[in-house]
Write an enzyme that holds these catalytic residues in place. Sequence first.
Site, PDB file in Angstrom:
ATOM      1  N   TYR A   1      -2.097  -0.545  11.017  1.00 17.84           N
ATOM      2  CA  TYR A   1      -2.205  -1.203   9.713  1.00 17.84           C
ATOM      3  C   TYR A   1      -0.979  -0.904   8.850  1.00 17.84           C
ATOM      4  O   TYR A   1      -0.305  -1.816   8.354  1.00 17.84           O
ATOM      5  CB  TYR A   1      -3.485  -0.759   8.986  1.00 17.84           C
ATOM      6  CG  TYR A   1      -3.462  -1.057   7.503  1.00 17.84           C
ATOM      7  CD1 TYR A   1      -3.518  -2.366   7.029  1.00 17.84           C
ATOM      8  CD2 TYR A   1      -3.347  -0.023   6.559  1.00 17.84           C
ATOM      9  CE1 TYR A   1      -3.475  -2.644   5.661  1.00 17.84           C
ATOM     10  CE2 TYR A   1      -3.314  -0.294   5.195  1.00 17.84           C
ATOM     11  CZ  TYR A   1      -3.373  -1.601   4.752  1.00 17.84           C
ATOM     12  OH  TYR A   1      -3.322  -1.877   3.402  1.00 17.84           O
TER      13      TYR A   1
ATOM     14  N   LYS B   1       2.036  -3.330   7.387  1.00 21.75           N
ATOM     15  CA  LYS B   1       2.332  -3.514   5.959  1.00 21.75           C
ATOM     16  C   LYS B   1       3.791  -3.121   5.678  1.00 21.75           C
ATOM     17  O   LYS B   1       4.485  -3.774   4.900  1.00 21.75           O
ATOM     18  CB  LYS B   1       1.381  -2.669   5.095  1.00 21.75           C
ATOM     19  CG  LYS B   1      -0.062  -3.133   5.083  1.00 21.75           C
ATOM     20  CD  LYS B   1      -0.276  -4.526   4.494  1.00 21.75           C
ATOM     21  CE  LYS B   1      -0.073  -4.592   2.993  1.00 21.75           C
ATOM     22  NZ  LYS B   1      -0.475  -5.923   2.449  1.00 21.75           N
TER      23      LYS B   1
ATOM     24  N   THR C   1       0.819  -1.214   0.000  1.00 20.85           N
ATOM     25  CA  THR C   1       0.000   0.000   0.000  1.00 20.85           C
ATOM     26  C   THR C   1       0.852   1.262   0.000  1.00 20.85           C
ATOM     27  O   THR C   1       2.007   1.247   0.464  1.00 20.85           O
ATOM     28  CB  THR C   1      -0.897  -0.014   1.256  1.00 20.85           C
ATOM     29  OG1 THR C   1      -1.523   1.245   1.397  1.00 20.85           O
ATOM     30  CG2 THR C   1      -0.097  -0.277   2.529  1.00 20.85           C
ATOM     31  N   ASP C   2       0.258   2.357  -0.457  1.00 21.91           N
ATOM     32  CA  ASP C   2       0.951   3.650  -0.377  1.00 21.91           C
ATOM     33  C   ASP C   2       1.044   4.150   1.067  1.00 21.91           C
ATOM     34  O   ASP C   2       1.829   5.055   1.364  1.00 21.91           O
ATOM     35  CB  ASP C   2       0.247   4.703  -1.254  1.00 21.91           C
ATOM     36  CG  ASP C   2      -1.221   4.929  -0.912  1.00 21.91           C
ATOM     37  OD1 ASP C   2      -1.739   4.287   0.014  1.00 21.91           O
ATOM     38  OD2 ASP C   2      -1.866   5.764  -1.599  1.00 21.91           O
ATOM     39  N   GLU C   3       0.252   3.535   1.968  1.00 18.38           N
ATOM     40  CA  GLU C   3       0.229   4.041   3.346  1.00 18.38           C
ATOM     41  C   GLU C   3       1.553   3.841   4.070  1.00 18.38           C
ATOM     42  O   GLU C   3       1.795   4.468   5.100  1.00 18.38           O
ATOM     43  CB  GLU C   3      -0.909   3.382   4.139  1.00 18.38           C
ATOM     44  CG  GLU C   3      -2.267   3.648   3.525  1.00 18.38           C
ATOM     45  CD  GLU C   3      -3.420   3.526   4.501  1.00 18.38           C
ATOM     46  OE1 GLU C   3      -3.182   3.400   5.713  1.00 18.38           O
ATOM     47  OE2 GLU C   3      -4.570   3.569   4.040  1.00 18.38           O
TER      48      GLU C   3
HETATM   49  P1  NAD Z   1      -9.862  -7.159   2.055  1.00 16.03           P
HETATM   50  O1  NAD Z   1      -9.878  -6.874   3.503  1.00 16.03           O
HETATM   51  O2  NAD Z   1     -11.068  -6.868   1.236  1.00 16.03           O
HETATM   52  O3  NAD Z   1      -9.510  -8.706   1.803  1.00 16.03           O
HETATM   53  C1  NAD Z   1      -8.508  -9.365   2.521  1.00 16.03           C
HETATM   54  C2  NAD Z   1      -8.677 -10.862   2.265  1.00 16.03           C
HETATM   55  O4  NAD Z   1      -7.622 -11.549   2.956  1.00 16.03           O
HETATM   56  C3  NAD Z   1      -9.987 -11.434   2.797  1.00 16.03           C
HETATM   57  O5  NAD Z   1     -10.558 -12.305   1.851  1.00 16.03           O
HETATM   58  C4  NAD Z   1      -9.570 -12.203   4.041  1.00 16.03           C
HETATM   59  O6  NAD Z   1     -10.417 -13.309   4.346  1.00 16.03           O
HETATM   60  C5  NAD Z   1      -8.179 -12.644   3.657  1.00 16.03           C
HETATM   61  N1  NAD Z   1      -7.319 -12.944   4.808  1.00 16.03           N
HETATM   62  C6  NAD Z   1      -7.141 -12.201   5.933  1.00 16.03           C
HETATM   63  N2  NAD Z   1      -6.276 -12.794   6.747  1.00 16.03           N
HETATM   64  C7  NAD Z   1      -5.870 -13.931   6.119  1.00 16.03           C
HETATM   65  C8  NAD Z   1      -4.967 -14.971   6.450  1.00 16.03           C
HETATM   66  N3  NAD Z   1      -4.289 -14.968   7.610  1.00 16.03           N
HETATM   67  N4  NAD Z   1      -4.779 -15.962   5.566  1.00 16.03           N
HETATM   68  C9  NAD Z   1      -5.461 -16.002   4.394  1.00 16.03           C
HETATM   69  N5  NAD Z   1      -6.351 -15.058   4.046  1.00 16.03           N
HETATM   70  C10 NAD Z   1      -6.540 -14.028   4.898  1.00 16.03           C
HETATM   71  O7  NAD Z   1      -8.587  -6.399   1.500  1.00 16.03           O
HETATM   72  P2  NAD Z   1      -8.352  -5.693   0.090  1.00 16.03           P
HETATM   73  O8  NAD Z   1      -8.850  -4.313   0.155  1.00 16.03           O
HETATM   74  O9  NAD Z   1      -8.798  -6.604  -0.972  1.00 16.03           O
HETATM   75  O10 NAD Z   1      -6.746  -5.614   0.091  1.00 16.03           O
HETATM   76  C11 NAD Z   1      -5.967  -6.685  -0.422  1.00 16.03           C
HETATM   77  C12 NAD Z   1      -4.500  -6.348  -0.291  1.00 16.03           C
HETATM   78  O11 NAD Z   1      -4.222  -5.159  -1.007  1.00 16.03           O
HETATM   79  C13 NAD Z   1      -4.051  -6.090   1.146  1.00 16.03           C
HETATM   80  O12 NAD Z   1      -2.777  -6.645   1.316  1.00 16.03           O
HETATM   81  C14 NAD Z   1      -3.990  -4.575   1.253  1.00 16.03           C
HETATM   82  O13 NAD Z   1      -3.026  -4.179   2.180  1.00 16.03           O
HETATM   83  C15 NAD Z   1      -3.597  -4.203  -0.156  1.00 16.03           C
HETATM   84  N6  NAD Z   1      -4.048  -2.883  -0.638  1.00 16.03           N
HETATM   85  C16 NAD Z   1      -5.360  -2.534  -0.540  1.00 16.03           C
HETATM   86  C17 NAD Z   1      -5.773  -1.307  -1.071  1.00 16.03           C
HETATM   87  C18 NAD Z   1      -7.220  -0.869  -1.028  1.00 16.03           C
HETATM   88  O14 NAD Z   1      -7.513   0.254  -1.412  1.00 16.03           O
HETATM   89  N7  NAD Z   1      -8.153  -1.696  -0.607  1.00 16.03           N
HETATM   90  C19 NAD Z   1      -4.831  -0.449  -1.655  1.00 16.03           C
HETATM   91  C20 NAD Z   1      -3.481  -0.854  -1.707  1.00 16.03           C
HETATM   92  C21 NAD Z   1      -3.111  -2.072  -1.203  1.00 16.03           C
HETATM   93  O1  DAU Z   2      -4.217   3.931   0.502  1.00 14.88           O
HETATM   94  C1  DAU Z   2      -4.434   2.565   0.360  1.00 14.88           C
HETATM   95  C2  DAU Z   2      -5.303   2.072   1.500  1.00 14.88           C
HETATM   96  O2  DAU Z   2      -6.631   2.477   1.204  1.00 14.88           O
HETATM   97  C3  DAU Z   2      -5.239   0.560   1.680  1.00 14.88           C
HETATM   98  O3  DAU Z   2      -3.937   0.199   2.042  1.00 14.88           O
HETATM   99  C4  DAU Z   2      -6.234   0.101   2.756  1.00 14.88           C
HETATM  100  O4  DAU Z   2      -6.237  -1.310   2.846  1.00 14.88           O
HETATM  101  C5  DAU Z   2      -7.616   0.568   2.343  1.00 14.88           C
HETATM  102  O5  DAU Z   2      -8.560   0.219   3.352  1.00 14.88           O
HETATM  103  C6  DAU Z   2      -7.609   2.088   2.154  1.00 14.88           C
HETATM  104  O6  DAU Z   2      -7.362   2.742   3.421  1.00 14.88           O
HETATM  105  P1  DAU Z   2      -8.127   4.075   3.815  1.00 14.88           P
HETATM  106  O7  DAU Z   2      -8.054   4.256   5.279  1.00 14.88           O
HETATM  107  O8  DAU Z   2      -7.683   5.204   2.959  1.00 14.88           O
HETATM  108  O9  DAU Z   2      -9.635   3.670   3.339  1.00 14.88           O
HETATM  109  P2  DAU Z   2     -11.058   3.940   3.970  1.00 14.88           P
HETATM  110  O10 DAU Z   2     -12.062   3.558   2.938  1.00 14.88           O
HETATM  111  O11 DAU Z   2     -11.205   3.330   5.331  1.00 14.88           O
HETATM  112  O12 DAU Z   2     -11.083   5.512   4.153  1.00 14.88           O
HETATM  113  C7  DAU Z   2     -10.865   6.401   3.059  1.00 14.88           C
HETATM  114  C8  DAU Z   2     -10.828   7.806   3.609  1.00 14.88           C
HETATM  115  O13 DAU Z   2     -12.154   8.138   4.054  1.00 14.88           O
HETATM  116  C9  DAU Z   2      -9.929   7.975   4.834  1.00 14.88           C
HETATM  117  O14 DAU Z   2      -9.333   9.258   4.781  1.00 14.88           O
HETATM  118  C10 DAU Z   2     -10.877   7.883   6.013  1.00 14.88           C
HETATM  119  C11 DAU Z   2     -12.172   8.459   5.467  1.00 14.88           C
HETATM  120  N1  DAU Z   2     -13.422   7.890   5.988  1.00 14.88           N
HETATM  121  C12 DAU Z   2     -13.558   6.536   6.018  1.00 14.88           C
HETATM  122  C13 DAU Z   2     -14.710   5.960   6.501  1.00 14.88           C
HETATM  123  C14 DAU Z   2     -14.855   4.470   6.544  1.00 14.88           C
HETATM  124  C15 DAU Z   2     -14.450   8.726   6.398  1.00 14.88           C
HETATM  125  O15 DAU Z   2     -14.334   9.960   6.346  1.00 14.88           O
HETATM  126  N2  DAU Z   2     -15.592   8.168   6.849  1.00 14.88           N
HETATM  127  C16 DAU Z   2     -15.766   6.811   6.953  1.00 14.88           C
HETATM  128  O16 DAU Z   2     -16.850   6.359   7.420  1.00 14.88           O
END
Ligand code: NAD
Ligand code: DAU
Length: 350
Positions: free
Chosen positions: A157, A161, A131-133
Amino acid sequence: MRTLLVTGGAGFIGANFIHYWVKHHSDDRIINLDALTYAGNPDNVAGLEGNTNYRFAHGSIDDAGLVRQLLDNEGVDTVVNFAAESHVDRSITGPEDFMQTNIHGTFTLLEAARAAWQGNDEHCRFLHVSTDEVYGSLGPDDAPFTEQTPFAPNSPYSASKAASDHLVRAWFHTYGLPVLTTNCSNNYGPYQFPEKLIPLVIINALEGKPLPVYGDGKNIRDWLYVEDHCSGIDTVLSQGIPGETYNIGGCNEWTNIDIVKRVCQTLDELRPGYAPRENLITYVKDRPGHDRRYAIDSGKLMQRLGWAPEHRFEDGIVKTVEWYLENRDWVERARSGEYRNYYRQQYNVD
Ligand code: NAD
Ligand code: DAU
């Protein structure tokens, strides 16, 4: 032909990745290893069960025996590690699972791949999805994150990562494991669990519930349509240089409040007849340690490997809202946990 172990393939991005891969590389075999936590939803990969090139394996990436067995028995040459605890808010209230899966789970996977491939890994790849985080928070005038930006994670988190990224790097430098790491910005699109910002806002706005915006709503995220993330991973898998990291982003920065308003306007157009849904916006207490701004410079991936996102945000957000409108059953099952009951009955697991 490749044999992929995709971890976390029942989650949001992992499931989209599997659908993408089946569409673009139909001869490859995929094993989807997922622990089915609250975020893992078998509905996301429903329809693939009849595909002879696809197999679901229920379990954790932190189960060394299971992972090793899958790598050996299936002849896996490509690991794509999506499995993680991914929700920043949950990491604040309960960080332990994040340490276990994101750090120790990644360690377990790396060790299993190292043992299974034993140096005969010229054609093998271990791609770690990050992630970019990990880069921390940008000021309003700072340049976007590059692969050279020092890590400065601010939440449990992102710290977990960042730790996993460091492990992946070390396994390349110390053991020569052919690893690749991608650091992506915020994804949006189908199958995203309804507690993340965009699906939460779509669903609450449809139901006339408050739309919670943290703090002043001016935090900035860089949004990428999930399919473009998948194509970025595909590009890195096929052309990336082992040991390197690649940023993936949309060049698409939005404040949270503008995203929420945009979703409201889209819904007002697609489902007219209500007062403007923006009226539902409710400012709530800020997230502790809330990063102010993320922005990703994808120049390395674009210029060196020729990747480019295909979806304009204007189109992607409409597609996403439409998907949630057309998949109300999915939303209900994801929220109610019904799919977990289904899974227990279907596969007879606890
Ligand atoms: P998500 O939470 O929707 O899905 C995570 C999946 O991993 C789920 O299916 C869960 O059951 C599985 N899981 C959790 N723990 C596990 C374990 N111990 N063994 C096997 N499976 C397990 O997450 P996502 O949003 O799809 O993110 C996927 C990946 O991409 C993560 O590594 C996250 O850090 C990264 N990522 C997410 C975003 C985003 O915007 N969502 C952006 C950049 C990177
Ligand atoms: O940047 C990549 C990340 O993006 C991934 O690594 C994470 O797995 C993914 O969950 C996401 O993280 P964020 O914290 O950015 O996503 P989230 O959807 O939780 O929140 C997006 C933005 O919106 C953040 O600044 C928090 C804000 N937010 C979120 C929720 C759930 C609100 O203002 N209200 C809300 O109810």
